[in-house]
Design an enzyme around this catalytic site. Structure first.
Site, PDB file in Angstrom:
ATOM      1  N   THR A 225     -12.139 102.553  10.362  1.00  0.00           N
ATOM      2  CA  THR A 225     -11.766 102.313   8.977  1.00  0.00           C
ATOM      3  C   THR A 225     -11.490 100.837   8.780  1.00  0.00           C
ATOM      4  O   THR A 225     -11.425 100.053   9.735  1.00  0.00           O
ATOM      5  CB  THR A 225     -10.566 103.175   8.538  1.00  0.00           C
TER       6      THR A 225
ATOM      7  N   HIS B 253      -8.939  97.919   6.821  1.00  0.00           N
ATOM      8  CA  HIS B 253      -7.696  97.595   6.126  1.00  0.00           C
ATOM      9  C   HIS B 253      -7.800  96.179   5.586  1.00  0.00           C
ATOM     10  O   HIS B 253      -8.374  95.295   6.239  1.00  0.00           O
ATOM     11  CB  HIS B 253      -6.490  97.664   7.070  1.00  0.00           C
TER      12      HIS B 253
ATOM     13  N   CYS C 228     -14.973 106.119   8.607  1.00  0.00           N
ATOM     14  CA  CYS C 228     -14.516 107.362   9.235  1.00  0.00           C
ATOM     15  C   CYS C 228     -15.680 108.134   9.879  1.00  0.00           C
ATOM     16  O   CYS C 228     -15.580 109.338  10.126  1.00  0.00           O
ATOM     17  CB  CYS C 228     -13.775 108.254   8.239  1.00  0.00           C
TER      18      CYS C 228
END
Length: 231
Positions: free
Chosen positions: A93, A95, A191
């Protein structure tokens, strides 16, 4: 049982620095639990909650596939992004700034000892929060996180989740796309799911969102669902 949550608002903080802080808090709780069992004491374990945003970073869960990162080391540098393989569940993922991240470091023996229920309750915190903005968030069967338009060609993920747990102590948590630059998701298979898009609250609403107001709503829903109290 101690249901108080020690809240830390960390602002924009380096991923590795925050990960180290999580590990320290996680280990403190484990040490208390081990001491209680060895010495037959009953010292209350602490619970923590970190709100944070990170500079651009990609993280790969322990069961993830490095092929889902579509950038070379040089390309990561060009994007001003870092990369860490980490010890949570899930795949890869992103961020970055404009994303609200919550890391609950809890002793679930203070709440309920059920990891499946813990993940579903975390999802419900975000679902209730997004409903306050007029959205219709939902779960996607077999896929942790919070989604919109599940079961349609327009399904898109708005909140990713991944946790680690040991002796009923949790770390890592959720990453909610709020005012996020979604272009960074183009450089991964988010994901590990190839056929679904990602979105943000800003995209869905058509305007920038007040992040402090949003965090207040998240805290209220967390307190309600976990029967907890932020201190």
């Amino acid at each position: 049982m101690n249901k108080k949550l020690h809240l830390q608002e960390l602002g924009l903080r380096d991923y590795k620095e925050t990960w180290d802080l999580q590990e320290d808090l996680f280990q403190e709780i484990l040490d208390t639990k081990i001491k209680n069992r060895r010495e037959e004491t009953s010292i209350n374990t602490q619970n923590h909650f970190l709100f944070v945003e990170h500079p651009h970073v990609y993280t790969l869960g322990k069961n993830g596939d490095i092929k889902n990162l579509l950038l070379s080391e040089d390309q990561l540098k060009e994007k001003n992004a870092s990369f860490y393989p980490i010890n949570r569940g899930g795949d890869i993922t992103y961020h970055g700034p404009g994303q609200i991240i919550g890391y609950p470091i809890l002793d679930l023996e203070n709440f309920f000892t059920d990891i499946h229920r813990y993940l579903r309750t975390l999802e419900e915190v975000i679902i209730l929060t997004l409903k306050d903005y007029g959205l219709k968030p939902e779960r996607s069967e077999g896929e942790t996180g919070v989604w919109l338009d599940v079961g349609t060609p327009f399904a898109r993920k708005i909140c990713a989740m991944g946790v680690r747990a040991s002796r009923w102590v949790t770390m890592h948590g959720f990453a909610l796309n709020v005012n996020t630059d979604l272009g960074y998701f183009d450089h991964i298979v988010p994901c590990g799911i190839k056929d679904k898009a990602v979105t943000s609250l800003q995209v869905e609403l058509g305007h920038k969102v007040n992040e402090n107001e949003l965090k207040t709503k998240i805290k209220a829903n967390f307190e309600k669902l976990f029967e907890a109290k932020f201190v």
